[in-house]
Enzyme design. Structure first.
Site, mmCIF file in Angstrom:
data_model
loop_
_atom_site.group_PDB
_atom_site.id
_atom_site.type_symbol
_atom_site.label_atom_id
_atom_site.label_comp_id
_atom_site.label_asym_id
_atom_site.label_seq_id
_atom_site.Cartn_x
_atom_site.Cartn_y
_atom_site.Cartn_z
ATOM 1 N N ASP A 263 0.866 -1.179 0.000
ATOM 2 C CA ASP A 263 0.000 0.000 0.000
ATOM 3 C C ASP A 263 0.913 1.242 0.000
ATOM 4 O O ASP A 263 2.107 1.138 0.308
ATOM 5 C CB ASP A 263 -0.862 -0.035 1.274
ATOM 6 C CG ASP A 263 -1.610 1.260 1.500
ATOM 7 O OD1 ASP A 263 -2.308 1.688 0.566
ATOM 8 O OD2 ASP A 263 -1.494 1.846 2.602
ATOM 9 N N ASP B 190 -1.805 -0.573 6.042
ATOM 10 C CA ASP B 190 -2.119 0.088 7.320
ATOM 11 C C ASP B 190 -3.613 0.256 7.587
ATOM 12 O O ASP B 190 -3.993 0.624 8.690
ATOM 13 C CB ASP B 190 -1.460 1.480 7.382
ATOM 14 C CG ASP B 190 -2.144 2.481 6.468
ATOM 15 O OD1 ASP B 190 -2.455 2.114 5.319
ATOM 16 O OD2 ASP B 190 -2.399 3.617 6.906
ATOM 17 N N ASP C 120 -0.239 5.220 0.848
ATOM 18 C CA ASP C 120 -0.499 6.193 1.921
ATOM 19 C C ASP C 120 -0.473 5.550 3.299
ATOM 20 O O ASP C 120 -1.206 4.597 3.562
ATOM 21 C CB ASP C 120 -1.878 6.844 1.730
ATOM 22 C CG ASP C 120 -1.875 7.856 0.602
ATOM 23 O OD1 ASP C 120 -0.791 8.114 0.038
ATOM 24 O OD2 ASP C 120 -2.950 8.376 0.280
HETATM 25 MG MG LIG Z 1 -2.922 3.230 3.501
#
Ligand SMILES: [Mg+2]
Length: 272
Positions: A10, A218, A12
């Site tokens: 991922d 996240d 961000d």
């Molecule tokens: Mg993310």
């Protein structure tokens, strides 16, 4: 014999810091992956144009997954080795565009129908300046973020009860809504996990053996991806909390947030 490794990540809040989008703390691990010729596939809610710009900065040449799994881009030079016979009409700017969800126009038609009944907004109803405000991006970067092809970022302004009803309505239109770092994303019935599975199969063809796959994320929209791999790493948020799920009790929890945590987690997992 050691299995070949592939890595999915991922962006961000994972490879990129949540607050400033910086990735310089990840340089040592990025260099190690390059030296060891380990494919690194970027998997994000971002658009193809945003991701291609970042990918160039990173010096990355591997396939990428855009818009939460709605779209996979395979560089043309890799098609044969990954066993892909692409329709030439699906190739644009030397990338094969593998659409896995629904085109954005179809998604916006449904959202327009639902607009009178629920309080929400999406990129389609925002100016570039408003998108810049919500995302913290520069106006130039916000314009690239607005170029969606197969999903729509949504800001929810209604009650949790209304959200459940909204979700049901979307389902009836073969759409789904997933939570990302900053927005909800309305998209076709596909996810980061499906896209990762497809690429795992491509690389199995490439290596002639199932690769050992690693993923880092996240947020809840990373869960499908993290559950799909051999080794998962979770990057904590800035307040120290982190994504939790019973299926991920073996996941590696990075000791730091953002790029620094990413760097540690990659170096740990590729040598496990
Ligand atoms: Mg993310």
């Amino acid at each position: 014999m050691k299995r070949p490794i592939i890595v999915f990540t991922d962006l961000d809040g994972t490879l990129l810091n949540h607050h400033d989008y910086d990735w310089s703390a990840a340089k040592p691990a990025l260099a190690t992956l390059r030296e060891r010729k380990i494919p690194l596939m970027l998997v994000s809610s971002k658009t193809d144009v945003e991701m291609l710009a970042l990918r160039r900065e990173l010096g990355n040449t591997d396939p990428l997954v855009c818009e939460n799994g709605s779209l996979i881009l395979i560089p043309e030079p890799l098609l044969a080795s990954l066993g892909i016979e692409a329709d030439p009409r699906s190739i644009s700017d030397q990338y094969y565009y593998d659409y896995r969800g629904l085109p954005r126009e179809q998604i916006l038609t449904v959202l327009n129908e639902l607009k009178p009944d629920y309080r929400f907004t999406g990129f389609a109803w925002m100016t570039v300046d408003e998108v810049a405000q919500y995302t913290g991006l520069s106006p130039e970067a916000a314009a690239l973020a607005g170029e969606r092809k197969a999903s729509e970022p949504v800001v929810w302004r209604d009650t949790p009860e209304a959200f459940t009803a909204f979700q049901d309505q979307l389902k009836q239109h073969k759409l789904r809504i997933v939570k990302g770092g900053r927005f909800y994303h309305v998209m076709g019935q596909c996810d980061k996990g499906d896209a990762v599975r497809s690429l795992q199969n491509r690389y199995q063809h490439h290596f002639g053996a199932a690769p050992f796959s690693i993923a880092l994320g996240d947020s809840p929209n990373d869960l499908d991806m993290l559950k799909q791999v051999d080794a998962a790493a979770i990057i904590p948020h800035s307040d120290g909390s982190h994504l939790e799920d019973p299926a991920l009790n073996k996941a590696h929890i990075a000791p730091k947030e953002g790029a620094a945590g990413w760097n540690e987690a990659v170096l740990t997992l590729i040598d496990r």
